[in-house]
Motif scaffolding. Structure first.
Motif, PDB file in Angstrom:
ATOM      1  N   ALA A   1       0.818  -1.203   0.000  1.00  0.00           N
ATOM      2  CA  ALA A   1       0.000   0.000   0.000  1.00  0.00           C
ATOM      3  C   ALA A   1       0.858   1.261   0.000  1.00  0.00           C
ATOM      4  N   ALA A   2       2.004   1.196   0.683  1.00  0.00           N
ATOM      5  CA  ALA A   2       2.870   2.374   0.802  1.00  0.00           C
ATOM      6  C   ALA A   2       3.739   2.608  -0.424  1.00  0.00           C
ATOM      7  N   THR A   3       4.083   1.533  -1.142  1.00  0.00           N
ATOM      8  CA  THR A   3       5.065   1.659  -2.229  1.00  0.00           C
ATOM      9  C   THR A   3       4.580   1.172  -3.586  1.00  0.00           C
ATOM     10  N   GLY A   4       3.547   0.348  -3.600  1.00  0.00           N
ATOM     11  CA  GLY A   4       3.136  -0.291  -4.842  1.00  0.00           C
ATOM     12  C   GLY A   4       3.984  -1.498  -5.196  1.00  0.00           C
ATOM     13  N   LEU A   5       4.992  -1.787  -4.369  1.00  0.00           N
ATOM     14  CA  LEU A   5       5.895  -2.906  -4.625  1.00  0.00           C
ATOM     15  C   LEU A   5       5.362  -4.185  -3.990  1.00  0.00           C
ATOM     16  N   ARG A   6       5.561  -5.309  -4.691  1.00  0.00           N
ATOM     17  CA  ARG A   6       5.153  -6.606  -4.186  1.00  0.00           C
ATOM     18  C   ARG A   6       6.397  -7.337  -3.667  1.00  0.00           C
ATOM     19  N   ILE A   7       6.519  -7.474  -2.365  1.00  0.00           N
ATOM     20  CA  ILE A   7       7.683  -8.157  -1.796  1.00  0.00           C
ATOM     21  C   ILE A   7       7.680  -9.617  -2.233  1.00  0.00           C
ATOM     22  N   ILE A   8       8.816 -10.078  -2.753  1.00  0.00           N
ATOM     23  CA  ILE A   8       8.998 -11.476  -3.117  1.00  0.00           C
ATOM     24  C   ILE A   8       9.434 -12.227  -1.866  1.00  0.00           C
ATOM     25  N   ASP A   9       8.545 -13.034  -1.319  1.00  0.00           N
ATOM     26  CA  ASP A   9       8.887 -13.840  -0.158  1.00  0.00           C
ATOM     27  C   ASP A   9       9.554 -15.129  -0.633  1.00  0.00           C
ATOM     28  N   GLY A  10      10.262 -15.784   0.265  1.00  0.00           N
ATOM     29  CA  GLY A  10      10.894 -17.043  -0.105  1.00  0.00           C
ATOM     30  C   GLY A  10      11.417 -17.759   1.110  1.00  0.00           C
ATOM     31  N   ILE A  11      11.512 -19.067   1.004  1.00  0.00           N
ATOM     32  CA  ILE A  11      12.176 -19.850   2.038  1.00  0.00           C
ATOM     33  C   ILE A  11      13.371 -20.552   1.415  1.00  0.00           C
ATOM     34  N   GLY A  12      14.488 -20.470   2.106  1.00  0.00           N
ATOM     35  CA  GLY A  12      15.692 -21.176   1.709  1.00  0.00           C
ATOM     36  C   GLY A  12      16.258 -21.890   2.917  1.00  0.00           C
ATOM     37  N   ALA A  13      17.391 -22.507   2.740  1.00  0.00           N
ATOM     38  CA  ALA A  13      18.070 -23.195   3.841  1.00  0.00           C
ATOM     39  C   ALA A  13      19.543 -23.271   3.487  1.00  0.00           C
ATOM     40  N   THR A  14      20.383 -23.213   4.499  1.00  0.00           N
ATOM     41  CA  THR A  14      21.820 -23.358   4.257  1.00  0.00           C
ATOM     42  C   THR A  14      22.097 -24.684   3.564  1.00  0.00           C
ATOM     43  N   GLU A  15      21.346 -25.710   3.944  1.00  0.00           N
ATOM     44  CA  GLU A  15      21.537 -27.032   3.334  1.00  0.00           C
ATOM     45  C   GLU A  15      21.193 -27.039   1.851  1.00  0.00           C
ATOM     46  N   MET A  16      20.269 -26.170   1.433  1.00  0.00           N
ATOM     47  CA  MET A  16      19.845 -26.103   0.034  1.00  0.00           C
ATOM     48  C   MET A  16      20.564 -24.968  -0.705  1.00  0.00           C
ATOM     49  N   LEU A  17      21.245 -24.128   0.011  1.00  0.00           N
ATOM     50  CA  LEU A  17      22.059 -23.003  -0.456  1.00  0.00           C
ATOM     51  C   LEU A  17      21.254 -21.726  -0.636  1.00  0.00           C
ATOM     52  N   HIS A  18      20.048 -21.801  -1.175  1.00  0.00           N
ATOM     53  CA  HIS A  18      19.262 -20.571  -1.329  1.00  0.00           C
ATOM     54  C   HIS A  18      17.779 -20.897  -1.400  1.00  0.00           C
ATOM     55  N   VAL A  19      17.003 -19.977  -1.960  1.00  0.00           N
ATOM     56  CA  VAL A  19      15.542 -20.057  -1.944  1.00  0.00           C
ATOM     57  C   VAL A  19      15.034 -21.141  -2.886  1.00  0.00           C
ATOM     58  N   PHE A  20      14.073 -21.936  -2.399  1.00  0.00           N
ATOM     59  CA  PHE A  20      13.498 -23.019  -3.205  1.00  0.00           C
ATOM     60  C   PHE A  20      11.973 -22.974  -3.285  1.00  0.00           C
ATOM     61  N   ILE A  21      11.320 -22.135  -2.483  1.00  0.00           N
ATOM     62  CA  ILE A  21       9.890 -21.881  -2.631  1.00  0.00           C
ATOM     63  C   ILE A  21       9.704 -20.369  -2.609  1.00  0.00           C
ATOM     64  N   SER A  22       8.981 -19.847  -3.592  1.00  0.00           N
ATOM     65  CA  SER A  22       8.822 -18.402  -3.690  1.00  0.00           C
ATOM     66  C   SER A  22       7.737 -18.092  -4.715  1.00  0.00           C
ATOM     67  N   ALA A  23       7.455 -16.818  -4.896  1.00  0.00           N
ATOM     68  CA  ALA A  23       6.544 -16.350  -5.944  1.00  0.00           C
ATOM     69  C   ALA A  23       6.809 -14.874  -6.167  1.00  0.00           C
ATOM     70  N   ALA A  24       6.512 -14.409  -7.376  1.00  0.00           N
ATOM     71  CA  ALA A  24       6.743 -13.006  -7.722  1.00  0.00           C
ATOM     72  C   ALA A  24       5.542 -12.454  -8.483  1.00  0.00           C
ATOM     73  N   ASP A  25       5.412 -11.135  -8.429  1.00  0.00           N
ATOM     74  CA  ASP A  25       4.442 -10.403  -9.239  1.00  0.00           C
ATOM     75  C   ASP A  25       3.011 -10.905  -8.992  1.00  0.00           C
TER      76      ASP A  25
END
Length: 541
Positions: free
Chosen positions: A329-353
């Motif tokens: 509401a403040a910016t018009g931007l859609r934050i891309i959330d995500g879950i990662g793990a050190t064991e997986m190295l980075h994000v493996f579930i997420s969504a955008a736009d």
């Protein structure tokens, strides 16, 4: 399963990989994940970038400096020469890196990998005992340390460890040594499945786990989450708050921008207000940080400084739907959330736009698969909570750690998170399934804080759990039984907090302490942490 012939003379890491039957299932569903057998990720990210886009492109920025791709390549090559020619680095040796996010840490990371070394990047705030524990696990031959962070490294008192400082006075400083070296270096011809880095988890028991990641793994995260969800552009400027010792920070602030020829603004330390000011001043378009920071920027009244952003990424802890909605509401931007793990190295579930559903983490990133299972590994129906299980091109490989069998079961990586999948395939976070406390994006193991508290003479016994917090999402809260004669007052709270800060990394200290006469226990004498977590929840509810 068979590994490619290694380029390493020092076989320490390959010898300590888990047996193949204990590995997770690996699959390479996307054509871009089919890497050649011989691959050095530093060469791919840096040398190839200069060849493709030229040496003059802006690469590493700070509030006071500007390095081009060519300058980073030159310095990485010189660092590699210093390590090999002056310190005798051999392929497969580990190199411990210690320092805040700045260009010389990045140059050293690339220099290590080009020289065939294995990067062991550590949190700059770690204390001597923590550094000594990580050394015992990874056995680095050399430590490269920002000169401002030498004291704790020296206090770790590690015999035989060669220490090379950078950024300080003296002719033996890495920056001066490097300037005297030739600016060319041929990267070691590593195998795609040679270990490139060791990343440490916080460890739910307080004992870290060392995760081993290959050269191909570093690129795989860029070719999955970054390529298909984040979708960066060459004219982007990245920045963020996660340290490069966090694989979230390594990907978001180094690997992803360099993968597309973009620039990255490295920030050693910044308040939310300062972060927003830097975003505006340097034309940042992609921001990586934790939900806490987005909330704090709004609270500080400086959200308008983020007007130039194109992408916002949140990870490290669950993103509340209310924060997402307020920020949108403040910016018009859609934050891309995500879950990662050190064991997986980075994000493996997420969504955008338009694929984002506020409050949901998202769907499996292209290249990954995810499921919700029960304790026996059987699928859980949609709408019911269960354990999050993941597979993809990356996965858990602990260094000589029996906990491999707990994280990997039936080929799946079990992240330690409880999730619900809805009928549309979106994954919704419920809670951690273990004793990990996730506070402002930092992982804090309750038992490690307990161990530090227990060394104070006032403490008879204690337990540390996560407590809800409006600013940080969760904080570490300690329930403490004091020894006779110790006063249960604010002065004792401050004394215990100071003691923890001096014993382990300061961000792990308990922000709340409650004195109790006894801890709740089971009939077998185990502390009932679930009861304490519920007590903490009610106290803040």
């Amino acid at each position: 399963m068979e590994l490619s012939p290694s380029a390493y003379v020092d076989t320490f890491c390959r010898d300590r990989l888990p047996p193949f039957p204990l590995w997770p299932e690996l699959h390479f569903d996307l054509p871009e994940l089919h890497y050649p057998d011989r691959l050095n990720c530093a060469q791919r990210l840096l040398d190839d970038a200069v060849s493709r886009w030229g040496a003059d492109r802006p690469c590493l920025l700070t509030p006071t400096e500007r390095w081009t791709y060519g300058e980073l390549l030159c310095r990485a090559n010189q660092v590699a020469r210093v390590l090999v020619e002056d310190f005798g680095l051999r392929p497969g040796n580990r190199v411990l890196l210690r320092g805040p996010n700045n260009p010389w840490l990045v140059a050293t990371w690339f220099g290590v990998l080009k020289a065939g070394g294995i990067a062991v990047t550590t949190m700059p705030l770690l204390r001597a005992t923590e550094i000594a524990a990580l050394y015992a696990m990874s056995r680095p031959a050399i430590a490269v340390c920002d000169y401002r962070y030498l004291d704790e490294l020296a206090a770790a008192d590690i015999p035989g460890l060669a220490v090379l400082a950078y950024g300080g006075p003296g002719d033996l400083d890495l920056t001066r040594r490097s300037a005297a070296k030739a600016a060319d270096f041929t990267a070691v011809d590593t195998a795609a499945d040679d270990v490139a880095l060791i990343a440490f988890t916080s460890g739910t028991t307080g004992r870290p786990k060392a995760t081993l990641h290959f050269h191909r793994d570093v690129l795989a995260n860029a070719d999955t989450f970054s390529r298909h969800v984040l979708r960066p552009r060459q004219d982007d400027v990245f920045t963020g708050t996660p340290p490069l010792a966090f694989t979230f920070g390594l990907g978001g602030l180094v690997v992803f921008p360099l993968h597309v020829g973009a620039a990255t603004l490295l920030v050693e330390q910044a308040t939310p207000r300062q972060l927003a000011e830097l975003v505006a001043e340097h034309g940042v378009t992609v921001l990586f940080t934790a939900p806490t920071a987005y909330r704090a920027i709004m609270s500080a009244g400086v959200v308008d400084l983020l007007a130039g952003l194109r992408r916002c990424v949140s990870a490290g802890e669950a993103l509340p739907a209310a924060v997402w909605e307020e920020f949108h509401a403040a910016t018009g931007l859609r934050i891309i959330d995500g879950i990662g793990a050190t064991e997986m190295l980075h994000v493996f579930i997420s969504a955008a736009d338009d694929d984002i559903r506020p409050g949901a983490t998202g769907k499996p990133v292209p290249g990954y698969r995810a499921a919700i299972v029960d304790e026996e590994g059987a699928p859980v129906p949609d709408g019911q909570p269960g354990l999050l299980a993941v597979t993809g091109p990356t996965g858990c490989r602990y260094l000589s750690d029996p906990r491999q069998t707990a994280y990997v079961k039936d080929g799946w990586n079990l992240t330690g998170d409880t999730y619900i999948r809805d009928q549309d395939g979106y994954f919704w976070y419920v809670a951690r399934s273990d004793d990990m406390i996730v506070s402002s994006g930092y992982n804090i193991a309750g038992p490690e804080v307990e161990k530090a508290l227990a060394t104070h003479p006032y403490v008879e016994e204690c337990a540390v759990v996560g407590a809800p917090d409006s600013q940080r999402g969760t904080i570490a809260k300690a329930y403490v039984v004091l020894r006779p004669g110790a006063a249960a007052d604010d002065a004792t709270v401050k004394a215990l907090q100071h003691h923890v800060k001096q014993t382990i990394a300061p961000y792990k200290y308990p922000r709340a302490i409650e004195f109790v006469t006894a801890l709740p226990r089971t009939s077998t004498g185990k502390i009932q942490r679930g009861e304490l977590r519920e007590r903490a929840r009610k106290a803040t509810g």
